[in-house]
Design an enzyme around this catalytic site. Structure first.
Site, short mmCIF file in Angstrom:
data_model
loop_
_atom_site.label_atom_id
_atom_site.label_comp_id
_atom_site.label_asym_id
_atom_site.label_seq_id
_atom_site.Cartn_x
_atom_site.Cartn_y
_atom_site.Cartn_z
N TYR A 35 103.39 7.24 -20.43
CA TYR A 35 103.39 5.90 -21.03
C TYR A 35 104.72 5.65 -21.74
CZ TYR A 35 98.40 5.97 -20.16
OH TYR A 35 97.17 6.04 -19.53
N SER A 36 105.27 4.44 -21.53
CA SER A 36 106.52 4.07 -22.21
C SER A 36 106.24 3.76 -23.66
CB SER A 36 107.09 2.80 -21.59
OG SER A 36 107.64 3.08 -20.35
N TYR A 67 105.74 0.58 -11.36
CA TYR A 67 104.59 1.42 -10.99
C TYR A 67 103.60 0.61 -10.18
CZ TYR A 67 103.94 -0.77 -15.56
OH TYR A 67 103.94 -1.66 -16.63
N GLU A 71 111.91 0.54 -14.04
CA GLU A 71 110.77 1.44 -14.30
C GLU A 71 109.55 0.67 -13.79
OE1 GLU A 71 111.33 4.12 -17.01
OE2 GLU A 71 109.48 4.98 -16.22
N CYS A 78 110.83 -3.72 -15.95
CA CYS A 78 109.70 -2.81 -16.10
C CYS A 78 108.40 -3.55 -15.81
CB CYS A 78 109.67 -2.23 -17.52
SG CYS A 78 108.45 -0.92 -17.72
#
Ligand code: A2P
Length: 411
Positions: free
Chosen positions: A201-202, A411, A409, A369
């Site tokens: 987790y960021s 996902y 970044e 992101c």
């Protein structure tokens, strides 16, 4: 220069299962599909890997950067590596293999110059980024954090159940930078009876803590109830985190990440492009800037933030309270009743003038992101606004990557 290895010796590329956080970056990056995984490990196929090194810089932990000199016939195979819990030690080579024959050919898996980058973003940080610490706490030596806050940051009546979770580290050091991430070890075991691997987790808080001067940090976590295709799915770690109560203990590893970092020099501008929980690093960077407004050192902040509706946009309230001369906010809402569907890439095109102006300044870094699908759309939009002004996007894109000024970044 390294002497060539004898033909029967292989410098075998391996991934350290104790440090790897199973983020899939290496498998995505490998240009020749030499990396594969199962529910236990990520591994490198010695039959395919040519040591091009493309996967090494993007790895957030450095788990990818392990090498063993092996007699080729004894190289560790994929199946063997998938069963590992830790890396085997170095083996002494037999003397006949260790001696390089004159004129021996370089080995196929000897690391060679990296192939030209096909990654959309940089694999180096901005030149002025602060030094990050990584892997201070690992699977074998996790740190225990205490939950000191957990609350929902999206409208209670919406499908997007996104939580802001604050973890405190007490007296133990946990130095972090904006853009870094941590791993959470959810309790329990998977279907094979193995301990769950860590989920990454960021950070949503800046380097000096969620609360300035406190040894804590925050995360932005979306409760996963369906997979990418919309089928019902139970996110092991996200549900665990969203259900935590104050004073619960959590096993944490990390920190991770050495490239998605913010510039540290005065008057650096940030273009931040995110969707949903991809807002976490943007919140961290924005908060870093907000806390030092008084210094007059800040550059400009330009934010493109995508969500389904205002009520599903995490941190909507606090974000909209920020002064307009501090941050230029552009919200792309895709499912707001009575409004046309907008994605972040549409707004980048709408704001072509300011985007071009900032791109022309070498003090500008761009951070993207959120959803994987956004990558192509954002790159196309940046290309279009550049080319509209008669500039060559491929030259600018290369410079942004080389100078550590464009980071993804997703996902
Ligand atoms: P959409 O309404 O089409 O799903 P989520 O809430 O699923 O995390 O998504 C955050 C936002 O990102 C939503 O507005 C979603 O729109 C949008 N989105 C989905 N796909 C893309 C894409 N390829 N590029 C940009 N934004 C996207």
């Amino acid at each position: 220069m390294n002497a060539p290895l004898p033909a029967e010796v292989l410098k075998q590329h391996l991934i350290d299962p104790e440090i790897c956080i199973r983020c899939n970056t290496c498998e995505e990056t490998c240009p020749i599909k030499a990396i594969t995984h199962d529910s236990n490990n990520y591994v490198v196929d010695p039959e395919i890997c040519n040591g091009c090194m493309a996967c090494v810089p993007p790895c957030p932990t450095g788990a990818i950067d392990n090498w063993r000199l092996m007699v080729r016939a004894e190289a560790y195979g994929v199946q063997e590596q998938l069963g590992w819990e830790e890396l085997p030690g170095e083996k002494a080579l037999p003397e006949t293999a260790a001696a390089a024959p004159a004129g021996g050919e370089p080995d196929a898996q000897q690391p060679v110059a990296p192939a030209p980058s096909t990654a959309p973003g940089a694999t180096v940080p901005p030149w002025s980024a602060a030094h990050p610490y990584v892997n201070l706490y690992t699977h074998k030596t996790p740190m225990t954090a205490t939950v000191v806050g957990n609350y929902r940051v999206t409208g209670a009546d919406t499908e997007s159940d996104i939580h802001h979770i604050v973890l405190d580290f007490g007296d133990l050091p946990f130095p972090v930078l904006e853009g870094q991430s941590i791993g959470i070890l959810p309790p329990g075991v998977d279907a094979q009876g193995r301990a769950h691997h860590a989920r990454q987790y960021s950070l949503a808080s800046p380097r000096d803590g969620e609360r300035a001067g406190y040894n804590n940090l925050s995360l932005t976590v979306k409760r996963v109830t369906e997979d990418h295709a919309g089928a019902a799915a139970h996110g092991v770690c996200s549900n665990y985190l969203c259900d935590l109560a104050k004073n619960d203990k959590v096993q944490v590893i990390g920190p991770f990440g050495h490239t998605f970092l913010m510039p540290n020099h005065p008057r650096a501008n940030l273009i931040m492009i995110c969707t949903g929980t991809g807002s976490a690093p943007m919140r961290a960077m924005t908060e870093r800037y907000r806390r030092r407004i008084e210094t007059g050192e800040n550059g400009r902040l330009l934010l493109f933030f995508g969500a389904r509706t205002e009520r599903e946009l995490p941190y909507f309230g606090p974000l909209m309270k920020l002064p307009r001369d501090f941050i230029d906010i552009n919200l792309a809402l895709s499912r707001e009743a009575g409004q046309p569907k907008r994605y972040v890439q549409d707004l980048i095109r709408d704001r072509a003038g300011v985007v071009r102006e900032l791109l022309a300044d070498r003090n500008t870094c761009i951070y993207v992101c959120g959803l994987k699908g956004m990558e192509v759309g954002v790159l196309d939009a940046l290309r279009d606004v550049t080319m509209q002004a008669g500039q060559d996007w491929s030259i600018l894109h290369d410079a942004l990557r080389r100078e550590g000024r464009l980071h993804f970044e997703t996902y």
